[in-house]
Design an enzyme around this catalytic site. Structure first.
Site, PDB file in Angstrom:
ATOM      1  CD  GLU A 265      51.247   0.901  40.892  1.00 43.24           C
ATOM      2  OE1 GLU A 265      51.157  -0.250  40.401  1.00 43.24           O
ATOM      3  OE2 GLU A 265      51.048   1.148  42.085  1.00 43.24           O
TER       4      GLU A 265
ATOM      5  CD  GLU B 274      47.152  -0.981  42.632  1.00 46.32           C
ATOM      6  OE1 GLU B 274      47.229  -2.054  43.267  1.00 46.32           O
ATOM      7  OE2 GLU B 274      47.767  -0.783  41.572  1.00 46.32           O
TER       8      GLU B 274
END
Length: 742
Positions: free
Chosen positions: A515, A414
């Site tokens: 995710e 991320e």
């Protein structure tokens, strides 16, 4: 301070929650959704509802004000059908563009396809061999000769099994290395393998419908049904609240401003300062030992899941002076995770979850605050240090003994591209790719995974065409838009419409959902970060999961299964396997996020295969069914490793020609480290009488890694002011007092 939306008066470099350098307010993907909502008269109306997705999991990583659609970045494409978004407000009918009733068919329809012929050959071979060999009371006794590439063929007694068996299926007894005994309950035909004389045996199989580790994983036919092990080796307050609750009234100090414990950095400081019995950093290893154990891996396989995603912190490899993290200890549990995954037949997506200086400013990067990875005066130095950690991990997992288990390797989790910049991160990804494939060779070793940087999927079309086995990872959530008070029956349709990745399979290649969660709002203790309250409003019913009605459980389950269906090819990883209990209430306070709790209480499917077809059953078809095949180079076939010359020419310069938040300084003149330190080698496990690898796959890779230049003074690597674009060395450094570390 709590990690919430900040005021415009703050410096955006000092606070990553604000704007990107050139696109104010646009660093996170936002959009307008059109949910069903009920008017007071009971009639259905279409209301515009701003929803943040594609950004972020639990809100310590995921906060900030909603971004008006009119200010979307040029990198965000409103009609992007490949990214995790919902329909726009211009659609009078939320299902209007999904009216073609074409049921998902083809090789990705997992339930419809027959078993592969290799499975039939195995069954026949095993049945024939069983006539000759008799092993004590196990379901699949001949796994050690089942197409194993590493098996010695031994059937020696096993001290970790009550019966001395080296394998077992449903109902078999397992005794762990620390003496815990449990029954392996796996109704899906899976079996474990644990042979002390052959510890790298890859014959285990999690389910009969999933290839054993020593069989080939086929991305066109085998579906990833995975779960994350979040909060284990990289701590997040909402996942393990008890560790943070203990130190919420810490004494303020220069290293702990305001006494706030909001991330692993400040928690480590507070633990180090705690000299009472039960204090100290050793508490972190106690957590490692108990939060995830071997039995969790057995339960994951028994739940019908076949992959795990393992977040790894860089401090598992090394820490530098001034960093409070527990050094190197987490690596011992990475080794255990790989060993347990091998034992129960689970494949692994291992990824570097943190970076020196922070790659996104969220608490799961290690430290809440500014972004100093490829951004700001220390951005190049921190990126070079990170590259060294990526290399060390890549060398380890590329050894022959680990390749069947660790099939995907994520280079950085991320990174916040809206602040860092697309060009800068693309160049970094190319550097990582070249380094990784120099180690593995073309067509060998783990697939390399890159995160979409919160841009969504469409901007990644044709990224590095011709590269060898790169996977794009996206993290869609619906919980962080604020005020998502829609009825439960809204969410399955929204998930089916918004979470499809099929277009990216055409545009980019392999695209996974690394995710996602079952959360329909941001309710839960510290889901929005320590000290922050949910934006949803009244969360009382959503926290009281012990009293959820059957309708509530069914609604959440239908939403989770709709997500799974929308992203089922090539697959997904739920965030996360488990949530720890609060030390104050004694119960799990963020129930949406725990796969394990959902299994135990009926809001997660006991067989994830049931999710396939859910979207079609509620009238939402796949907009672009992926009925073709991947390009050969995308899966290591013909042409792999021959990246288009135009891509190389545009991205090969490194360091990047410019980086953000350095007052226009030349990146080559910014503070940098020098590659003079010997590369650390990660130790492998030890087994009695068995030779293990060196921890380094490529013996020709002898380059050094980053180290500070002797005699130089560097600005704070985690909080360097924009003006710190040079560093003092030699006589100038001697004449300048060394600043006190933050």
């Amino acid at each position: 301070m709590a990690y919430r939306a900040s005021t415009p008066s703050l410096d955006p470099f000092q606070d990553p929650r604000l704007s990107a350098p050139s696109t104010p307010g646009e660093y996170r993907s936002s959009l307008v959704a059109t949910p069903y909502s009920r008017s007071t008269s009971g009639a259905e109306t279409n209301e515009e509802l701003a929803v943040q997705v594609g950004g972020v999991g639990p809100g310590e990583r995921r906060t900030g004000a909603l971004i008006p659609p009119s200010t979307l970045s040029v990198l965000d494409t409103p009609d992007d059908t490949s990214r995790p978004l919902f329909l726009g407000a211009d659609s009078a009918n939320p299902l209007a563009q999904y009216d073609e009733k074409q049921p998902p068919t083809g090789p990705y329809d997992d339930l419809a396809r027959p078993h592969r012929s290799r499975r039939l050959r195995w069954i026949i071979g095993a049945a024939a061999a069983a006539v000759v060999v008799v092993v004590l009371a196990v379901v699949l006794p001949l796994v050690l000769v089942h197409k194993s590439k590493k098996s010695s063929g031994t059937t020696a007694s096993n001290p970790h099994s009550p019966t001395g068996a080296t394998t077992g299926g449903d109902g078999s007894l397992v005794t762990t290395a620390d003496g815990v005994t449990f029954t392996y309950n796996n109704s899906f035909g899976g079996y474990w393998v644990d042979d002390p004389k052959d510890p790298f045996n890859n014959g285990a199989q999690p389910q009969s419908f999933t290839p054993a580790l020593n069989e080939t994983w086929d991305f066109m036919n085998d579906q990833i049904r995975g779960v994350n092990l979040g909060g284990w080796l990289v701590l997040e307050p909402f996942i393990v609240p008890a560790l943070f609750e203990k130190y919420q009234n810490s004494t303020p100090s220069p290293a702990l401003p305001g006494g706030l414990v909001v991330d692993e950095w400040t928690l480590s400081v507070a633990m180090t300062n705690d000299t009472n019995p039960g204090g100290g950093l050793s508490q972190l290893e106690d957590h490692y030992k108990t939060f995830v154990t071997e039995q969790d891996f057995a339960q994951i396989a028994a739940a019908g899941l076949n992959w795990v995603r393992l977040p790894v912190p860089y401090w598992a490899i090394d820490v530098w002076p001034g960093e409070p993290f527990l050094p190197k200890t987490a690596w011992n549990y990475v080794l255990l995770a790989i060993q347990w995954a091998r034992k129960y037949g689970l494949r692994m997506y291992l990824e570097l979850h943190t970076a020196p200086g922070s790659q996104n400013g969220y608490n799961h990067s290690g430290r809440l605050g500014p972004i100093n990875f490829l951004n700001g005066p220390m951005g190049i130095a921190n990126a070079d240090r990170t590259m060294g950690y990526i290399r060390v991990l890549a060398e380890f997992v590329s050894q022959n003994d680990y390749q069947d288990v660790v099939r995907m390797f994520g280079v950085i989790n991320e990174p916040l591209m809206g602040i860092i910049g697309r060009d800068q991160l693309d160049r970094f990804y190319l550097q990582c790719y070249d380094m990784l494939r120099d180690i593995t060779g073309i067509g060998n070793g783990a697939y390399m995974v890159v995160h979409d940087g919160f841009l969504g999927l469409t901007p990644w079309k044709d990224f590095l065409p011709g590269s060898d086995r790169i996977v794009l990872d996206t993290h869609p959530y619906v919980a962080f838009g604020g005020g998502l008070d829609a009825p439960l029956d809204h969410w399955p349709t929204a998930a089916c419409q918004g979470f499809q990745v099929n277009q990216s399979l055409f545009d980019f290649g392999l695209t996974i959902t690394g995710e996602f969660s079952a959360a329909i709002n941001d309710c839960g203790l510290w889901v929005q970060g320590v000290g922050s309250q949910p934006t949803f409003g009244n969360c009382s019913q959503w926290g009281d999961w012990q009293n959820w009605t059957q309708d509530m459980k069914d609604g959440i389950k239908q939403f989770a299964m709709a997500e799974m269906d929308a992203m089922h090819f090539p697959g997904y990883f739920f965030w996360t396997w488990k949530i720890g209990a609060s030390s104050v209430t004694g119960q799990v306070e963020s129930p949406f996020w725990s796969y394990q709790l959902g299994l135990e209480n009926g809001w997660m499917p006991t067989d994830p295969r049931e999710a396939v077809g859910v979207c079609d059953s509620i009238g939402v078809n796949f907009t672009t069914p992926f009925t073709t095949t991947y390009q050969p180079w995308q899966t290591g076939g013909a042409g792999a490793g021959t990246i288009a010359a135009t891509a190389i020419a545009s991205l090969s310069q490194y360091p990047p020609p410019a980086i953000s938040n350095v007052n226009g300084a030349n990146p080559l003149l910014l503070p940098q480290y020098t590659d003079t330190s010997p590369a650390p080698t990660l130790p492998g496990p030890t087994f009695s009488g068995v030779t293990t690898g060196s921890g380094w796959a490529d013996p020709t890779d002898t380059a050094s890694v980053a180290a500070p230049v002797q005699g130089c003074i560097y600005p704070d690597a985690w909080n360097a002011p924009q003006a710190s674009t040079s560093f003092l060395c030699g006589a100038a450094a001697v004449a300048t007092p060394t600043p006190t570390p933050a």
